[in-house]
Design an enzyme around this catalytic site. Structure first.
Site, PDB file in Angstrom:
ATOM      1  N   CYS A   1      -3.720  10.611   1.835  1.00 14.52           N
ATOM      2  CA  CYS A   1      -3.033   9.367   1.482  1.00 14.52           C
ATOM      3  C   CYS A   1      -1.668   9.645   0.879  1.00 14.52           C
ATOM      4  O   CYS A   1      -0.634   9.350   1.466  1.00 14.52           O
ATOM      5  CB  CYS A   1      -3.884   8.598   0.492  1.00 14.52           C
ATOM      6  SG  CYS A   1      -5.598   8.520   1.006  1.00 14.52           S
TER       7      CYS A   1
ATOM      8  N   LYS B   1       0.828  -1.215   0.000  1.00 17.65           N
ATOM      9  CA  LYS B   1       0.000   0.000   0.000  1.00 17.65           C
ATOM     10  C   LYS B   1       0.866   1.271   0.000  1.00 17.65           C
ATOM     11  O   LYS B   1       0.611   2.218  -0.757  1.00 17.65           O
ATOM     12  CB  LYS B   1      -0.919  -0.034   1.226  1.00 17.65           C
ATOM     13  CG  LYS B   1      -1.639   1.251   1.529  1.00 17.65           C
ATOM     14  CD  LYS B   1      -2.615   1.606   0.428  1.00 17.65           C
ATOM     15  CE  LYS B   1      -3.005   3.057   0.534  1.00 17.65           C
ATOM     16  NZ  LYS B   1      -4.416   3.255   0.608  1.00 17.65           N
TER      17      LYS B   1
HETATM   18  N1  SAJ Z   1      -2.654  14.854  -8.334  1.00 15.37           N
HETATM   19  C1  SAJ Z   1      -1.904  15.666  -9.173  1.00 15.37           C
HETATM   20  N2  SAJ Z   1      -1.606  15.196 -10.415  1.00 15.37           N
HETATM   21  C2  SAJ Z   1      -2.023  13.974 -10.863  1.00 15.37           C
HETATM   22  C3  SAJ Z   1      -2.767  13.151 -10.004  1.00 15.37           C
HETATM   23  C4  SAJ Z   1      -3.060  13.627  -8.748  1.00 15.37           C
HETATM   24  O1  SAJ Z   1      -1.522  16.779  -8.808  1.00 15.37           O
HETATM   25  O2  SAJ Z   1      -1.719  13.636 -12.007  1.00 15.37           O
HETATM   26  C5  SAJ Z   1      -2.967  15.315  -6.980  1.00 15.37           C
HETATM   27  C6  SAJ Z   1      -4.455  15.445  -6.710  1.00 15.37           C
HETATM   28  O3  SAJ Z   1      -4.942  16.681  -7.141  1.00 15.37           O
HETATM   29  C7  SAJ Z   1      -4.494  15.296  -5.219  1.00 15.37           C
HETATM   30  C8  SAJ Z   1      -3.384  14.282  -4.941  1.00 15.37           C
HETATM   31  O4  SAJ Z   1      -2.546  14.327  -6.077  1.00 15.37           O
HETATM   32  O5  SAJ Z   1      -4.192  16.510  -4.565  1.00 15.37           O
HETATM   33  C9  SAJ Z   1      -3.839  12.872  -4.704  1.00 15.37           C
HETATM   34  O6  SAJ Z   1      -4.904  12.550  -5.568  1.00 15.37           O
HETATM   35  P1  SAJ Z   1      -5.079  11.117  -6.255  1.00 15.37           P
HETATM   36  O7  SAJ Z   1      -6.326  11.155  -7.053  1.00 15.37           O
HETATM   37  O8  SAJ Z   1      -3.850  10.746  -6.971  1.00 15.37           O
HETATM   38  O9  SAJ Z   1      -5.148  10.109  -5.063  1.00 15.37           O
HETATM   39  P2  SAJ Z   1      -6.026  10.018  -3.709  1.00 15.37           P
HETATM   40  O10 SAJ Z   1      -5.214  10.586  -2.606  1.00 15.37           O
HETATM   41  O11 SAJ Z   1      -7.401  10.523  -3.881  1.00 15.37           O
HETATM   42  O12 SAJ Z   1      -6.134   8.422  -3.581  1.00 15.37           O
HETATM   43  C10 SAJ Z   1      -4.935   7.661  -3.542  1.00 15.37           C
HETATM   44  C11 SAJ Z   1      -5.080   6.493  -4.540  1.00 15.37           C
HETATM   45  N3  SAJ Z   1      -3.802   5.841  -4.708  1.00 15.37           N
HETATM   46  C12 SAJ Z   1      -3.267   5.634  -5.919  1.00 15.37           C
HETATM   47  O13 SAJ Z   1      -3.805   5.991  -6.952  1.00 15.37           O
HETATM   48  C13 SAJ Z   1      -1.971   4.903  -5.966  1.00 15.37           C
HETATM   49  C14 SAJ Z   1      -6.118   5.503  -4.018  1.00 15.37           C
HETATM   50  O14 SAJ Z   1      -6.174   4.368  -4.846  1.00 15.37           O
HETATM   51  C15 SAJ Z   1      -5.782   5.103  -2.577  1.00 15.37           C
HETATM   52  O15 SAJ Z   1      -6.746   4.205  -2.063  1.00 15.37           O
HETATM   53  C16 SAJ Z   1      -5.793   6.365  -1.740  1.00 15.37           C
HETATM   54  O16 SAJ Z   1      -4.757   7.207  -2.219  1.00 15.37           O
HETATM   55  C17 SAJ Z   1      -5.567   5.991  -0.283  1.00 15.37           C
HETATM   56  O17 SAJ Z   1      -6.559   5.925   0.461  1.00 15.37           O
HETATM   57  O18 SAJ Z   1      -4.424   5.709   0.094  1.00 15.37           O
END
Ligand code: SAJ
Length: 400
Positions: free
Chosen positions: A259, A205
């Site tokens: 996360c 994870k």
């Molecule tokens: N973000 C960017 N650029 C991107 C993708 C995301 O700036 O290309 C930013 C988002 O705006 C946000 C942050 O990153 O601020 C995180 O967003 P996210 O959509 O990547 O992830 P989370 O935090 O909503 O969910 C993540 C997920 N993990 C992965 O994709 C590896 C999810 O599957 C997990 O279950 C979750 O963390 C968790 O609970 O750990």
């Protein structure tokens, strides 16, 4: 399996969707939360967080009599711990909620029970914290009480779909615990249930979220370089991504949520001598909000006292979740430094304790500088042409 009773500790972004999903599958679920407001809201069939379709799921589980909430655990066949695992000021993991949740359930645990830790946790937590507390309380965690880790991996905004569709990693503190936990998840997950040991499950994870953090840091670093070079980073990335083996993520105002901005530190805390790239990525992403603030200040110079319209507070698109949100940090700092009059629009919230919220239309009309912080669907229809002479700082690259 459906005749099993389940006690879920923590009714937040993971615990509540999990509890209600299990309730609609026919399990008898008792959910526990320390907040009386949360407990009362759920018992009325209502929800305290925004997540697509969660309202329908909770209502139907409560109306069917399969989901009840309370402030204390009850005896059950399966206990699921889904409490927050934040970090302290020094980026060390704070396991206080896991410890208190385990101590809370311990008096209710009986031989034959399965205890699952779903909270994202540093390597060793399932064994050295959860199983240890239960063992110290006299439970036989070798043979009678089965302790396992099954990290939640759902994406906010798609939680109810991913809870069922995603593959799950299940790792027990011993093979028997793994087997018991696998049987449970196989009863309601459509994705594949993959078995390992608890330490590998914990690390898996942390690895997933660190991998994403490192990739986003690369995109954020590119955005700074491109800004300096006068290159549109979003055009650049879309061009580079046409290479068959390149897949760069999207820059933004920083990385938020509970996360990705947190979990990599759990690796760094245990392996500081090796986790150099992971730590640097965290620092790159954490420094992006300050870069955005400096950008606003540099554009604010030409105004006497600009009206700065901030679009979005949530940590990412189409959620109401403000945890670790870079947008909140940026807005707070702009107000604190009195860079101008700050207006805020957040379509996913009705009100906010600290900030006054206004509509997107009013904000666009009144602002001199428009600072787009979150790529909410409501903002995607804004056209550059409609903004006339206003200054636009689009941290997500969505306004054409
Ligand atoms: N973000 C960017 N650029 C991107 C993708 C995301 O700036 O290309 C930013 C988002 O705006 C946000 C942050 O990153 O601020 C995180 O967003 P996210 O959509 O990547 O992830 P989370 O935090 O909503 O969910 C993540 C997920 N993990 C992965 O994709 C590896 C999810 O599957 C997990 O279950 C979750 O963390 C968790 O609970 O750990």
């Amino acid at each position: 399996m459906l005749d099993k009773t389940i006690c879920v500790i923590g009714l937040g972004y993971i615990g509540l969707p999990t509890a209600s999903l299990l309730g609609t599958k026919g399990f008898q679920v008792h959910g526990v939360d320390v907040s009386e407001h949360v407990v009362n809201t759920i018992n009325k069939g209502k929800i305290h967080i925004v997540e697509p379709d969660l309202d329908i799921m909770v209502k139907s589980a409560v109306n069917a009599g399969n989901l009840k909430a309370g402030m204390q655990p009850v005896e059950a066949d399966i206990f699921i711990i889904a409490v927050p695992t934040p970090f302290k000021g020094d980026h060390e993991p704070d396991l206080a909620y896991v410890e208190s949740a385990t101590k809370m359930i311990s008096p209710y645990v009986k031989p034959g029970n399965l205890v699952i830790l779903e909270s994202t946790s540093p390597v060793g937590t399932t064994d050295e914290v959860v199983a240890k507390i239960l063992t110290d309380d006299g439970h036989d965690t070798d043979k009678e009480v089965h302790v396992a880790h099954c990290p939640e991996r759902v994406l906010p905004g798609r939680i109810l779909i991913e809870l069922v569709e995603n593959d799950r990693i299940v790792g027990g503190v011993n093979p028997l615990a793994t087997q018991k936990a696998v049987e449970f998840y196989e009863s309601f997950v459509r994705g594949e249930v993959l078995s390992t040991d608890s330490r590998t499950a914990e690390m898996a994870k942390l690895t997933e979220n660190s991998s994403r953090d490192v990739s986003i840091a690369f995109a954020n670093e590119l955005s700074l370089i491109c800004d300096q070079e006068g290159i549109n980073v979003w055009e650049l990335i879309s061009l580079a991504n046409r290479h068959p083996r390149v897949n760069i993520l999207t820059p933004g105002p920083g990385v938020g949520g509970h996360c990705i901005a947190v979990d990599p530190w759990f690796i760094v805390a245990r392996s500081p001598q090796y986790a150099k790239l992971i730590k640097t990525a965290r620092l790159v992403n954490d420094s992006k909000p300050q870069w955005v603030i400096e950008k606003v200040k540099s554009r604010a110079d030409k105004f006497k006292r600009p009206v700065i319209g901030c679009l979005g507070l949530a940590f990412k698109a189409d959620v109401d979740d403000l945890r670790e949100s870079p947008a909140v940090d940026i807005v707070r700092q702009l107000i604190k430094e009195d860079v101008g009059e700050v207006l805020i629009s957040e379509p996913n919230l009705e009100k906010h304790d600290e900030f006054d919220l206004i509509s997107c239309e009013e904000l666009i009309q009144r602002a001199d500088i428009i600072l787009l912080l979150v790529d909410h669907k409501q903002f995607k229809t804004i056209k550059r042409l409609e903004l006339n002479e206003k200054v636009l700082i689009d941290t997500r690259g969505i306004i054409q």
